[in-house]
Design a protein around this motif. Structure first.
Motif, PDB file in Angstrom:
ATOM      1  N   VAL A 179      77.522  78.571  47.652  1.00 33.26           N
ATOM      2  CA  VAL A 179      77.522  79.582  46.593  1.00 33.26           C
ATOM      3  C   VAL A 179      76.731  80.807  47.055  1.00 33.26           C
ATOM      4  CG1 VAL A 179      76.835  80.113  44.237  1.00 33.26           C
ATOM      5  CG2 VAL A 179      77.733  77.846  44.791  1.00 33.26           C
ATOM      6  N   HIS A 180      77.425  81.907  47.201  1.00 33.19           N
ATOM      7  CA  HIS A 180      76.785  83.181  47.529  1.00 33.19           C
ATOM      8  C   HIS A 180      76.421  83.929  46.248  1.00 33.19           C
ATOM      9  CE1 HIS A 180      75.958  86.903  49.694  1.00 33.19           C
ATOM     10  NE2 HIS A 180      76.731  87.531  48.825  1.00 33.19           N
ATOM     11  N   GLU A 181      77.244  83.759  45.228  1.00 34.36           N
ATOM     12  CA  GLU A 181      77.020  84.442  43.951  1.00 34.36           C
ATOM     13  C   GLU A 181      77.691  83.638  42.848  1.00 34.36           C
ATOM     14  OE1 GLU A 181      77.773  88.890  41.941  1.00 34.36           O
ATOM     15  OE2 GLU A 181      78.573  88.392  43.924  1.00 34.36           O
ATOM     16  N   TYR A 182      77.012  83.489  41.712  1.00 39.29           N
ATOM     17  CA  TYR A 182      77.593  82.827  40.554  1.00 39.29           C
ATOM     18  C   TYR A 182      77.053  83.540  39.318  1.00 39.29           C
ATOM     19  CZ  TYR A 182      79.747  78.932  37.958  1.00 39.29           C
ATOM     20  OH  TYR A 182      80.555  78.171  37.144  1.00 39.29           O
ATOM     21  N   ARG A 183      77.873  84.426  38.772  1.00 42.74           N
ATOM     22  CA  ARG A 183      77.485  85.182  37.581  1.00 42.74           C
ATOM     23  C   ARG A 183      78.129  84.532  36.359  1.00 42.74           C
ATOM     24  NH1 ARG A 183      78.964  91.256  38.449  1.00 42.74           N
ATOM     25  NH2 ARG A 183      80.271  90.543  40.182  1.00 42.74           N
ATOM     26  N   VAL A 184      77.304  83.936  35.524  1.00 36.98           N
ATOM     27  CA  VAL A 184      77.786  83.243  34.335  1.00 36.98           C
ATOM     28  C   VAL A 184      77.884  84.243  33.195  1.00 36.98           C
ATOM     29  CG1 VAL A 184      77.336  81.405  32.682  1.00 36.98           C
ATOM     30  CG2 VAL A 184      76.762  81.074  35.096  1.00 36.98           C
ATOM     31  N   ALA A 185      79.086  84.365  32.647  1.00 42.59           N
ATOM     32  CA  ALA A 185      79.308  85.305  31.546  1.00 42.59           C
ATOM     33  C   ALA A 185      78.894  84.688  30.210  1.00 42.59           C
ATOM     34  CB  ALA A 185      80.778  85.692  31.501  1.00 42.59           C
ATOM     35  N   ASP A 186      78.493  85.534  29.291  1.00 36.52           N
ATOM     36  CA  ASP A 186      78.331  85.136  27.898  1.00 36.52           C
ATOM     37  C   ASP A 186      79.728  85.150  27.284  1.00 36.52           C
ATOM     38  OD1 ASP A 186      77.698  84.739  25.266  1.00 36.52           O
ATOM     39  OD2 ASP A 186      76.460  86.529  25.048  1.00 36.52           O
ATOM     40  N   LYS A 187      80.182  83.993  26.804  1.00 36.72           N
ATOM     41  CA  LYS A 187      81.573  83.840  26.381  1.00 36.72           C
ATOM     42  C   LYS A 187      81.654  83.599  24.871  1.00 36.72           C
ATOM     43  CE  LYS A 187      81.451  80.741  29.729  1.00 36.72           C
ATOM     44  NZ  LYS A 187      80.488  81.287  30.710  1.00 36.72           N
ATOM     45  N   PRO A 188      81.639  84.652  24.071  1.00 37.41           N
ATOM     46  CA  PRO A 188      81.707  84.455  22.614  1.00 37.41           C
ATOM     47  C   PRO A 188      83.044  83.880  22.157  1.00 37.41           C
ATOM     48  CG  PRO A 188      81.886  86.789  23.164  1.00 37.41           C
ATOM     49  CD  PRO A 188      81.515  86.078  24.428  1.00 37.41           C
ATOM     50  N   THR A 189      84.118  84.181  22.899  1.00 34.92           N
ATOM     51  CA  THR A 189      85.439  83.647  22.562  1.00 34.92           C
ATOM     52  C   THR A 189      86.158  83.249  23.849  1.00 34.92           C
ATOM     53  OG1 THR A 189      86.493  85.831  22.663  1.00 34.92           O
ATOM     54  CG2 THR A 189      85.658  85.104  20.506  1.00 34.92           C
ATOM     55  N   ALA A 190      87.215  82.464  23.701  1.00 33.39           N
ATOM     56  CA  ALA A 190      88.074  82.101  24.819  1.00 33.39           C
ATOM     57  C   ALA A 190      89.466  81.839  24.269  1.00 33.39           C
ATOM     58  CB  ALA A 190      87.544  80.860  25.544  1.00 33.39           C
ATOM     59  N   THR A 191      90.459  81.883  25.159  1.00 32.56           N
ATOM     60  CA  THR A 191      91.833  81.593  24.762  1.00 32.56           C
ATOM     61  C   THR A 191      92.104  80.110  24.994  1.00 32.56           C
ATOM     62  OG1 THR A 191      92.510  83.815  25.422  1.00 32.56           O
ATOM     63  CG2 THR A 191      94.255  82.196  25.087  1.00 32.56           C
ATOM     64  N   MET A 192      92.497  79.437  23.937  1.00 32.75           N
ATOM     65  CA  MET A 192      92.720  78.000  23.994  1.00 32.75           C
ATOM     66  C   MET A 192      94.137  77.655  23.553  1.00 32.75           C
ATOM     67  SD  MET A 192      89.916  76.690  25.109  1.00 32.75           S
ATOM     68  CE  MET A 192      88.135  76.913  25.210  1.00 32.75           C
TER      69      MET A 192
END
Length: 259
Positions: A179-192
């Motif tokens: 892992v060189h970079e792992y940017r975790v997003a804040d995910k208020p919604t997602a498509t399900m």
């Protein structure tokens, strides 16, 4: 089944003829050559000149009904236009989780969009692919040298509806795909997945700031993307879903690299 060159031809993506760009373009050729490297859902490709699809739509009351059951439903449906020895041109959105009665309608909608497409791409292809609801979707970019894999990891589907998408961004590098970079997003919604399609869903507070996938799962997907790039001898963009913890290759295509 194969008919005349000016009529509809349909073949499973495993058929050797799908390895020919003239049949359904470089994206199908790439997926065909990857079927022994990764799990690929049941996929049937239909291809014909655009004019033939238009003629079918004019002459028949239910022009595409005979093709709607080639893959057990639910299915995903995508379309693209083809010109020999050229990159293909995607047409419209990818329709996911189509249920009985909607596949033919989706094909008609994509045909209408193709009619407004570039005239120099005279052939239109569809892919019907068995759909299974994913826990996550990962879009990857990889090259044959395997030195760098870039990935976007989405909760659920990588399909934008009314809300933006919030993918985690990951870069894996080196022979071990560290892992060189792992940017975790804040995910208020997602498509399900929803009945007969998909919908936007709110994500629980604890889940929205957590990584979409563990590093080991991303490295497995990255290694598969590199293997496909090596098989083709060129950089690729590949789309994977994660179903019951296992990666499934949905699509892949050659990727042009800026000079």
């Amino acid at each position: 089944m194969t008919r005349g060159a000016d009529e509809v031809q349909w073949l499973p993506v495993t058929d050797e003829r799908c390895g020919d760009d003239r049949f359904a373009g470089p994206g199908v050729r790439a997926l065909h050559h990857a079927v022994d490297l990764a799990t690929v859902p049941e996929t049937v490709v239909l291809t014909a000149p655009l004019a033939h699809w238009q003629d079918l739509a004019r002459r028949r009351p239910a022009p595409f009904a005979e093709y709607a059951s080639l893959v057990e439903e639910p299915v995903s449906l995508r379309a693209w236009q083809i010109r020999p020895r050229a990159a293909d041109v995607p047409v419209g959105p990818v329709f996911v989780n189509l249920v009985p009665g909607t596949v033919a309608e989706g094909m008609l909608e994509l045909l209408a969009l193709a009619e407004d497409g570039p005239p120099e791409f005279p052939r239109l292809a569809f892919a019907l692919q068995r759909f299974t609801a994913p826990e996550a979707t990962v879009l990857t970019q990889a090259a044959p040298d395997g030195e760098r894999v870039r990935a976007q990891a989405f909760l659920g589907l990588a399909e934008q509806l009314s809300e933006p998408l919030y993918p985690d961004l990951i870069v894996l590098t080196g022979r071990r795909l560290a892992v060189h970079e792992y940017r975790v997003a804040d995910k208020p919604t997602a498509t399900m997945t929803a009945d007969g399609g998909s919908h936007t869903e709110k994500i629980a507070e604890l889940r929205r700031r957590a990584p979409v996938l563990r590093v080991k799962a991303l490295q497995e997907i990255g290694a598969l993307a590199v293997a496909v790039a090596r098989r083709l001898g060129m950089p690729v963009t590949a789309e994977f879903s994660v179903v019951e913890g296992k990666p499934v290759l949905l699509s892949c295509r050659p990727r042009e690299v800026p000079s």
